[in-house]
Design a protein around this motif. Sequence first.
Motif, PDB file in Angstrom:
ATOM      1  N   SER A 205       0.862  -1.186   0.000  1.00 31.00           N
ATOM      2  CA  SER A 205       0.000   0.000   0.000  1.00 31.00           C
ATOM      3  C   SER A 205       0.898   1.235   0.000  1.00 31.00           C
ATOM      4  O   SER A 205       2.053   1.178   0.438  1.00 31.00           O
ATOM      5  N   GLU A 206       0.358   2.349  -0.471  1.00 33.84           N
ATOM      6  CA  GLU A 206       1.182   3.566  -0.568  1.00 33.84           C
ATOM      7  C   GLU A 206       1.770   3.932   0.788  1.00 33.84           C
ATOM      8  O   GLU A 206       2.939   4.301   0.897  1.00 33.84           O
ATOM      9  N   GLN A 207       0.964   3.826   1.844  1.00 31.67           N
ATOM     10  CA  GLN A 207       1.495   4.207   3.163  1.00 31.67           C
ATOM     11  C   GLN A 207       2.583   3.230   3.609  1.00 31.67           C
ATOM     12  O   GLN A 207       3.581   3.633   4.205  1.00 31.67           O
TER      13      GLN A 207
ATOM     14  N   LEU B  44       3.659   8.186  -4.888  1.00 30.38           N
ATOM     15  CA  LEU B  44       2.403   8.033  -4.156  1.00 30.38           C
ATOM     16  C   LEU B  44       1.748   9.381  -3.954  1.00 30.38           C
ATOM     17  O   LEU B  44       2.388  10.416  -4.138  1.00 30.38           O
ATOM     18  N   ALA B  45       0.466   9.358  -3.576  1.00 32.25           N
ATOM     19  CA  ALA B  45      -0.242  10.622  -3.380  1.00 32.25           C
ATOM     20  C   ALA B  45       0.217  11.273  -2.076  1.00 32.25           C
ATOM     21  O   ALA B  45       0.482  10.593  -1.082  1.00 32.25           O
ATOM     22  N   ILE B  46       0.265  12.620  -2.088  1.00 29.79           N
ATOM     23  CA  ILE B  46       0.768  13.363  -0.930  1.00 29.79           C
ATOM     24  C   ILE B  46      -0.041  13.048   0.327  1.00 29.79           C
ATOM     25  O   ILE B  46       0.499  13.003   1.425  1.00 29.79           O
ATOM     26  N   ASN B  47      -1.350  12.788   0.136  1.00 28.91           N
ATOM     27  CA  ASN B  47      -2.190  12.499   1.313  1.00 28.91           C
ATOM     28  C   ASN B  47      -1.732  11.238   2.035  1.00 28.91           C
ATOM     29  O   ASN B  47      -2.046  11.032   3.196  1.00 28.91           O
ATOM     30  N   ASN B  48      -0.986  10.384   1.336  1.00 27.36           N
ATOM     31  CA  ASN B  48      -0.475   9.177   1.987  1.00 27.36           C
ATOM     32  C   ASN B  48       0.921   9.377   2.580  1.00 27.36           C
ATOM     33  O   ASN B  48       1.488   8.458   3.165  1.00 27.36           O
ATOM     34  N   VAL B  49       1.459  10.588   2.442  1.00 28.39           N
ATOM     35  CA  VAL B  49       2.717  10.938   3.123  1.00 28.39           C
ATOM     36  C   VAL B  49       2.392  11.671   4.434  1.00 28.39           C
ATOM     37  O   VAL B  49       3.117  11.564   5.424  1.00 28.39           O
TER      38      VAL B  49
ATOM     39  N   ILE C  52     -18.607   6.569   1.622  1.00 24.35           N
ATOM     40  CA  ILE C  52     -17.498   7.040   0.779  1.00 24.35           C
ATOM     41  C   ILE C  52     -16.162   6.601   1.366  1.00 24.35           C
ATOM     42  O   ILE C  52     -15.878   6.843   2.543  1.00 24.35           O
ATOM     43  N   ARG C  53     -15.358   5.983   0.510  1.00 25.77           N
ATOM     44  CA  ARG C  53     -13.983   5.613   0.918  1.00 25.77           C
ATOM     45  C   ARG C  53     -13.090   6.844   0.873  1.00 25.77           C
ATOM     46  O   ARG C  53     -13.139   7.640  -0.062  1.00 25.77           O
ATOM     47  N   VAL C  54     -12.273   6.984   1.917  1.00 31.17           N
ATOM     48  CA  VAL C  54     -11.223   8.013   1.888  1.00 31.17           C
ATOM     49  C   VAL C  54      -9.884   7.355   2.237  1.00 31.17           C
ATOM     50  O   VAL C  54      -9.862   6.290   2.850  1.00 31.17           O
ATOM     51  N   PRO C  55      -8.774   7.988   1.841  1.00 33.33           N
ATOM     52  CA  PRO C  55      -7.483   7.483   2.305  1.00 33.33           C
ATOM     53  C   PRO C  55      -7.416   7.599   3.833  1.00 33.33           C
ATOM     54  O   PRO C  55      -8.211   8.323   4.443  1.00 33.33           O
ATOM     55  N   LYS C  56      -6.446   6.910   4.430  1.00 38.51           N
ATOM     56  CA  LYS C  56      -6.290   7.021   5.884  1.00 38.51           C
ATOM     57  C   LYS C  56      -5.588   8.335   6.177  1.00 38.51           C
ATOM     58  O   LYS C  56      -4.396   8.384   6.458  1.00 38.51           O
TER      59      LYS C  56
ATOM     60  N   ALA D 191      -7.142   1.589   2.608  1.00 35.45           N
ATOM     61  CA  ALA D 191      -5.890   1.731   1.843  1.00 35.45           C
ATOM     62  C   ALA D 191      -6.207   1.802   0.351  1.00 35.45           C
ATOM     63  O   ALA D 191      -7.190   1.201  -0.118  1.00 35.45           O
ATOM     64  N   TRP D 192      -5.365   2.501  -0.368  1.00 40.27           N
ATOM     65  CA  TRP D 192      -5.563   2.663  -1.810  1.00 40.27           C
ATOM     66  C   TRP D 192      -5.582   1.314  -2.516  1.00 40.27           C
ATOM     67  O   TRP D 192      -6.403   1.051  -3.397  1.00 40.27           O
ATOM     68  N   SER D 193      -4.690   0.428  -2.094  1.00 37.84           N
ATOM     69  CA  SER D 193      -4.576  -0.868  -2.765  1.00 37.84           C
ATOM     70  C   SER D 193      -5.842  -1.724  -2.603  1.00 37.84           C
ATOM     71  O   SER D 193      -6.022  -2.705  -3.307  1.00 37.84           O
TER      72      SER D 193
ATOM     73  N   GLN E  28     -15.828   7.129  -3.859  1.00 39.75           N
ATOM     74  CA  GLN E  28     -14.469   7.552  -3.462  1.00 39.75           C
ATOM     75  C   GLN E  28     -14.161   8.837  -4.221  1.00 39.75           C
ATOM     76  O   GLN E  28     -14.943   9.249  -5.069  1.00 39.75           O
ATOM     77  N   ASP E  29     -13.022   9.463  -3.949  1.00 35.18           N
ATOM     78  CA  ASP E  29     -12.619  10.577  -4.805  1.00 35.18           C
ATOM     79  C   ASP E  29     -11.186  10.421  -5.269  1.00 35.18           C
ATOM     80  O   ASP E  29     -10.328   9.966  -4.505  1.00 35.18           O
ATOM     81  N   ASN E  30     -10.975  10.763  -6.542  1.00 38.89           N
ATOM     82  CA  ASN E  30      -9.648  10.776  -7.163  1.00 38.89           C
ATOM     83  C   ASN E  30      -9.768  11.516  -8.502  1.00 38.89           C
ATOM     84  O   ASN E  30     -10.868  11.647  -9.041  1.00 38.89           O
ATOM     85  N   PRO E  31      -8.649  11.995  -9.038  1.00 43.26           N
ATOM     86  CA  PRO E  31      -8.721  12.755 -10.295  1.00 43.26           C
ATOM     87  C   PRO E  31      -9.183  11.904 -11.491  1.00 43.26           C
ATOM     88  O   PRO E  31      -9.061  10.681 -11.473  1.00 43.26           O
TER      89      PRO E  31
ATOM     90  N   ILE F  54      -1.444  16.148  -5.734  1.00 45.01           N
ATOM     91  CA  ILE F  54      -0.026  16.149  -6.114  1.00 45.01           C
ATOM     92  C   ILE F  54       0.622  14.928  -5.484  1.00 45.01           C
ATOM     93  O   ILE F  54       0.276  14.537  -4.376  1.00 45.01           O
ATOM     94  N   GLU F  55       1.510  14.321  -6.237  1.00 49.01           N
ATOM     95  CA  GLU F  55       1.958  12.982  -5.870  1.00 49.01           C
ATOM     96  C   GLU F  55       3.473  12.892  -6.009  1.00 49.01           C
ATOM     97  O   GLU F  55       3.999  12.813  -7.107  1.00 49.01           O
ATOM     98  N   PRO F  56       4.167  12.969  -4.889  1.00 46.78           N
ATOM     99  CA  PRO F  56       5.630  13.032  -4.962  1.00 46.78           C
ATOM    100  C   PRO F  56       6.292  11.700  -5.311  1.00 46.78           C
ATOM    101  O   PRO F  56       5.741  10.632  -5.057  1.00 46.78           O
TER     102      PRO F  56
END
Length: 334
Positions: free
Chosen positions: A71-73, A89-94, A169-173, A192-194, A208-211, A236-238
């Motif tokens: 998973s991204e986290q 990964l997406a910034i929200n998971n950092v 609605i699913r959201v990231p952690k 988790a995203w995965s 859920q939400d995503n671009p 934004i996804e570093p």
Amino acid sequence: FLKKVCTLTAAVSAAAMLSAGAVSAKNFKIAVGDSAGSPQEATGKFFVEALEAKSNGEHTATLFLNGQLGSEQDTVNEAAIGTLDMSLLAINNVTPFSPTVGVFTLPYVILSLEDAETLTQGPIGQELTENTLRDAGVRIIAWTYTGFRRLTNSKKPVEAVADLQDLVIRVPKNEIMIETYKAWGINPTPMAWSETFTGLQTKVVDGQDNPYMTINAMKFYEVQDHVTNLRYIFSIEPLIVSEAVFQNLSEEDQQIILEAGKEATLKSAQFLRDSEAAIKEELVAKGMKIVDPENGEAEFIQLATEAVWPKFYDSIGGVEKLNAVLSAIGRDPV
Ligand code: MLT
């Protein structure tokens, strides 16, 4: 005899050169949360191309798409301890590992791609990179720009906050995103995203939400019918590199990696500019029904900014950090 010695010496030094090459040549492993066709993959490819060119073919990197490496986290933890080289990964998971990057996830702060470029490529991005290094042992070396996170669901058009009330609605952690949906009156499901595609497919969650770019790359159109054009987060996804791995490189290689990252960042912005409109059309062609939130999103904006921003002043480093961000993109302070 002399000829023999010379031949031997040449053979030994050729072998030494080969083994030196073999020891220093790197094939970095890059975990990628999203699948083929995503902006994450595009940034990854731009980075690999630049890395190969700048190292004259000595170094390369391999992308492991679609959460294959966890998973991204989880990949942040792996990179922190040096068992993984890099992750996209997406910034929200950092944010759970380095709370000050939450300023990029606060609802309705980043209002355009240009805002995202200004913030990530300027002094604010630099400061957050240093904070992430200190807090999480990972270094941000490139940024992916993916567009606004749009709300999708399998049940009905959502134009008003009231329409959300009976949806799961699913959201990231991510605490900021959880609190945002709470401000809109519902209790979202952190996942988790995965696990998200399966969650949507098995109807554990309705939406859920995503671009657009991510919705398309992840084939969410197979399990979701409705899209609401929310703009609460510009994703934004570093690209992060393990600091333990980075510090093991020569100064020259570190420089190559940083420059390859800069090149990938610029190309990522162009990739989004070139592709997003066509991908939106593709989603419509694949049967998704896209609506705008009513009254220019006014109710979503008001509820989220009033309730959520103040809750996170402390974790982002004080209200003055938010004000620095707002001022960098030409907006009034709070
Ligand atoms: C998430 O929703 O967890 C992320 O935005 C997924 C992604 O990396 O696209």
